[in-house]
Scaffold this active site. Structure first.
Site, PDB file in Angstrom:
ATOM      1  N   CYS A 105     151.599   9.738  -8.143  1.00  0.00           N
ATOM      2  CA  CYS A 105     151.430   9.673  -9.599  1.00  0.00           C
ATOM      3  C   CYS A 105     150.649   8.437 -10.040  1.00  0.00           C
ATOM      4  O   CYS A 105     150.135   8.401 -11.151  1.00  0.00           O
ATOM      5  CB  CYS A 105     152.783   9.709 -10.304  1.00  0.00           C
ATOM      6  SG  CYS A 105     153.582  11.299 -10.097  1.00  0.00           S
TER       7      CYS A 105
ATOM      8  N   HIS B 120     151.775   7.286 -17.681  1.00  0.00           N
ATOM      9  CA  HIS B 120     151.942   8.458 -16.817  1.00  0.00           C
ATOM     10  C   HIS B 120     152.962   9.394 -17.470  1.00  0.00           C
ATOM     11  O   HIS B 120     153.957   8.947 -18.044  1.00  0.00           O
ATOM     12  CB  HIS B 120     152.416   8.003 -15.441  1.00  0.00           C
ATOM     13  CG  HIS B 120     152.814   9.141 -14.559  1.00  0.00           C
ATOM     14  ND1 HIS B 120     151.975  10.201 -14.296  1.00  0.00           N
ATOM     15  CD2 HIS B 120     153.975   9.394 -13.895  1.00  0.00           C
ATOM     16  CE1 HIS B 120     152.596  11.041 -13.499  1.00  0.00           C
ATOM     17  NE2 HIS B 120     153.810  10.594 -13.243  1.00  0.00           N
TER      18      HIS B 120
ATOM     19  N   ASN C 247     154.297  17.282 -15.582  1.00  0.00           N
ATOM     20  CA  ASN C 247     153.763  16.166 -14.803  1.00  0.00           C
ATOM     21  C   ASN C 247     152.641  16.692 -13.904  1.00  0.00           C
ATOM     22  O   ASN C 247     152.901  17.449 -12.964  1.00  0.00           O
ATOM     23  CB  ASN C 247     154.912  15.564 -13.977  1.00  0.00           C
ATOM     24  CG  ASN C 247     154.490  14.363 -13.161  1.00  0.00           C
ATOM     25  OD1 ASN C 247     153.310  14.065 -13.041  1.00  0.00           O
ATOM     26  ND2 ASN C 247     155.467  13.683 -12.592  1.00  0.00           N
TER      27      ASN C 247
HETATM   28  O1  UT7 Z   1     156.110  11.206 -11.568  1.00  0.00           O
HETATM   29  C1  UT7 Z   1     156.785  10.893 -10.395  1.00  0.00           C
HETATM   30  C2  UT7 Z   1     158.032  10.221 -10.682  1.00  0.00           C
HETATM   31  N1  UT7 Z   1     159.041  11.162 -11.029  1.00  0.00           N
HETATM   32  C3  UT7 Z   1     159.776  10.958 -12.100  1.00  0.00           C
HETATM   33  O2  UT7 Z   1     159.508  10.016 -12.827  1.00  0.00           O
HETATM   34  C4  UT7 Z   1     160.947  11.840 -12.346  1.00  0.00           C
HETATM   35  C5  UT7 Z   1     162.162  10.970 -12.566  1.00  0.00           C
HETATM   36  N2  UT7 Z   1     163.393  11.718 -12.751  1.00  0.00           N
HETATM   37  C6  UT7 Z   1     163.638  12.463 -13.855  1.00  0.00           C
HETATM   38  O3  UT7 Z   1     162.802  12.639 -14.706  1.00  0.00           O
HETATM   39  C7  UT7 Z   1     165.036  13.011 -14.030  1.00  0.00           C
HETATM   40  O4  UT7 Z   1     165.900  12.404 -13.095  1.00  0.00           O
HETATM   41  C8  UT7 Z   1     165.137  14.533 -13.908  1.00  0.00           C
HETATM   42  C9  UT7 Z   1     164.519  15.180 -15.109  1.00  0.00           C
HETATM   43  C10 UT7 Z   1     164.461  15.000 -12.628  1.00  0.00           C
HETATM   44  C11 UT7 Z   1     166.618  14.955 -13.879  1.00  0.00           C
HETATM   45  O5  UT7 Z   1     167.294  14.461 -15.021  1.00  0.00           O
HETATM   46  P1  UT7 Z   1     168.684  13.708 -14.877  1.00  0.00           P
HETATM   47  O6  UT7 Z   1     169.143  13.400 -16.219  1.00  0.00           O
HETATM   48  O7  UT7 Z   1     168.452  12.539 -13.945  1.00  0.00           O
HETATM   49  O8  UT7 Z   1     169.596  14.802 -14.237  1.00  0.00           O
HETATM   50  P2  UT7 Z   1     170.378  14.772 -12.853  1.00  0.00           P
HETATM   51  O9  UT7 Z   1     169.443  14.916 -11.711  1.00  0.00           O
HETATM   52  O10 UT7 Z   1     171.281  13.579 -12.850  1.00  0.00           O
HETATM   53  O11 UT7 Z   1     171.252  16.087 -12.997  1.00  0.00           O
HETATM   54  C12 UT7 Z   1     172.223  16.212 -14.003  1.00  0.00           C
HETATM   55  C13 UT7 Z   1     172.863  17.583 -13.886  1.00  0.00           C
HETATM   56  C14 UT7 Z   1     173.286  17.920 -12.465  1.00  0.00           C
HETATM   57  O12 UT7 Z   1     174.490  18.637 -12.541  1.00  0.00           O
HETATM   58  P3  UT7 Z   1     175.898  17.929 -12.203  1.00  0.00           P
HETATM   59  O13 UT7 Z   1     175.737  17.424 -10.810  1.00  0.00           O
HETATM   60  O14 UT7 Z   1     176.011  16.821 -13.215  1.00  0.00           O
HETATM   61  O15 UT7 Z   1     176.859  19.035 -12.378  1.00  0.00           O
HETATM   62  C15 UT7 Z   1     172.189  18.817 -11.973  1.00  0.00           C
HETATM   63  O16 UT7 Z   1     172.642  19.713 -10.980  1.00  0.00           O
HETATM   64  O17 UT7 Z   1     171.894  18.592 -14.267  1.00  0.00           O
HETATM   65  C16 UT7 Z   1     171.796  19.556 -13.221  1.00  0.00           C
HETATM   66  N3  UT7 Z   1     170.403  20.029 -13.182  1.00  0.00           N
HETATM   67  C17 UT7 Z   1     169.951  21.035 -13.939  1.00  0.00           C
HETATM   68  N4  UT7 Z   1     170.543  21.826 -14.849  1.00  0.00           N
HETATM   69  C18 UT7 Z   1     169.785  22.755 -15.461  1.00  0.00           C
HETATM   70  C19 UT7 Z   1     169.371  19.541 -12.442  1.00  0.00           C
HETATM   71  N5  UT7 Z   1     168.268  20.244 -12.693  1.00  0.00           N
HETATM   72  C20 UT7 Z   1     168.592  21.163 -13.623  1.00  0.00           C
HETATM   73  C21 UT7 Z   1     167.847  22.164 -14.289  1.00  0.00           C
HETATM   74  N6  UT7 Z   1     168.502  22.934 -15.198  1.00  0.00           N
HETATM   75  N7  UT7 Z   1     166.537  22.361 -14.078  1.00  0.00           N
END
Ligand code: UT7
Length: 329
Positions: free
Chosen positions: A113, A255, A285
């Site tokens: 990225c 970004h 992204n």
């Molecule tokens: O450009 C390269 C660099 N990359 C980034 O900058 C991405 C950085 N990360 C992020 O943007 C975020 O971490 C995400 C958008 C990928 C995820 O958001 P989050 O608030 O960190 O969610 P999480 O991974 O902590 O997941 C929270 C919950 C989980 O459920 P439990 O374990 O709390 O029951 C996940 O299983 O949300 C669940 N979950 C989803 N639910 C519905 C994860 N993906 C999804 C989904 N739909 N697509």
């Protein structure tokens, strides 16, 4: 002499993958995606015959046309991508062929990225040293080629697209790329955002395909924490080093990974929402594509004026991150 951006262009494929489409494919929903990421839809290059070089070719042709240049005038082409058409030859060589840039040398640069910023910084040194007069820098990715559309944690995040710029010596001193700070941290980054298969460690085999190693893996929560801190830190560092304030920054060009990361960066800089560009909602992204796509949109909307102060910043796999100060020419 500093290097200045003298043309911008972008290319986004027509195919749209909306949150509603993803709802039909995965256990996810529009509300979750929008509140956690800010994304509503992304563009997908659906034609299987077309790869990253196609996106780059579309960008390159527009750049030449906008600048009124012929391909022969180019000294160097750098393509930032983590989804090259092939491991080799470089996608930059394919772009050279597409536009017929017979006098340029060409290479790819992979910083995920942060690829476009790393490439822009690299390219600017060839201008500053006097080695080259006309350099094309493109950031583009066909992310749909490395996404596992059964993995809801990554499938919702990425889209296809790219953008680019022409770099030339600034017409006047004090304009162009005035400062850049680039960072990498392989120690903390190497295990949280990666694609294991396809390289020399895990060359393609039936086993690597069965184990789904040719797709992106991301520990989103870990990457999120580092992204928020590092992107904000480097943006503030660029401001402090250059006497920039919330008032005299014209545009934050961040970004586009997640609206929450963009907003946190703007907040740390003390700048308001009308001073940062956000299109993550429409494109997701696009990895190396995000920053040049943002620049092209600002340019198309006549929002860049001589003397506009731009702060560009990125964070991505590696980890890699960086910030840049550009005074628009
Ligand atoms: O450009 C390269 C660099 N990359 C980034 O900058 C991405 C950085 N990360 C992020 O943007 C975020 O971490 C995400 C958008 C990928 C995820 O958001 P989050 O608030 O960190 O969610 P999480 O991974 O902590 O997941 C929270 C919950 C989980 O459920 P439990 O374990 O709390 O029951 C996940 O299983 O949300 C669940 N979950 C989803 N639910 C519905 C994860 N993906 C999804 C989904 N739909 N697509």
């Amino acid at each position: 002499m500093n290097a200045a951006i003298t043309a911008t262009a972008k290319y986004l494929p027509d195919g749209i993958l909306s949150n509603l489409d993803l709802e039909r494919m995965l256990d996810t929903n529009d509300e979750w995606i929008r509140t956690r990421t800010g994304i509503s839809e992304r563009r997908i290059l659906r034609d299987p015959e077309k790869a990253t070089s196609y996106i780059c070719g579309e960008v390159a042709r527009q750049l030449l046309e906008k600048r009124g240049m012929t391909a022969d005038e180019l000294d160097l082409i750098i393509v930032a991508t983590m989804t090259p058409d092939m491991l080799f030859p470089s996608t930059a060589c394919l772009v050279q062929d597409i536009i017929g840039a017979r006098n340029a040398w060409a290479f790819d640069l992979n910083a995920a990225c942060s690829g476009f910023l790393f490439a822009l910084n690299t390219a600017s040194r060839f201008i500053e040293s006097g080695a080259h007069k006309k350099v094309m820098v493109i950031g583009a990715d066909k992310m749909s080629s490395v996404i596992d559309y059964t993995d809801r944690s990554t499938a919702i995040l990425f889209g296809d697209g790219g953008g680019g710029v022409i770099l030339e010596p600034a017409a006047e001193e004090g304009y162009g790329i005035l400062d850049a700070r680039m960072y990498s941290d392989g120690t903390n980054g190497k295990d949280h955002l990666l694609m294991k298969g396809g390289g020399s460690r895990h060359p393609a085999t039936h086993k690597t395909v069965d184990e789904r190693l040719h797709y992106i893996y991301q520990d989103g929560r870990m990457v999120f924490k580092s992204a928020v801190t590092s992107m904000a830190n480097v943006a503030v560092e660029i401001m402090e080093r250059n006497g920039l304030t919330a008032e005299n920054v014209s545009w934050l060009v961040p970004h586009q990974a997640n609206q929450r990361i963009i907003s946190a960066t703007a907040e740390r800089m003390g700048i308001s929402s009308e001073k940062f560009i956000s299109n993550v909602g429409r494109y997701g992204n696009t990895t190396a594509g995000t920053i040049p796509i943002c620049l092209a949109e600002l340019d198309e909307e006549n929002k860049l004026h001589p003397g506009s102060n731009l702060v560009l910043c990125s964070f991505g796999a590696g980890y890699t991150w960086g910030g840049m100060y550009v005074k628009w020419q």
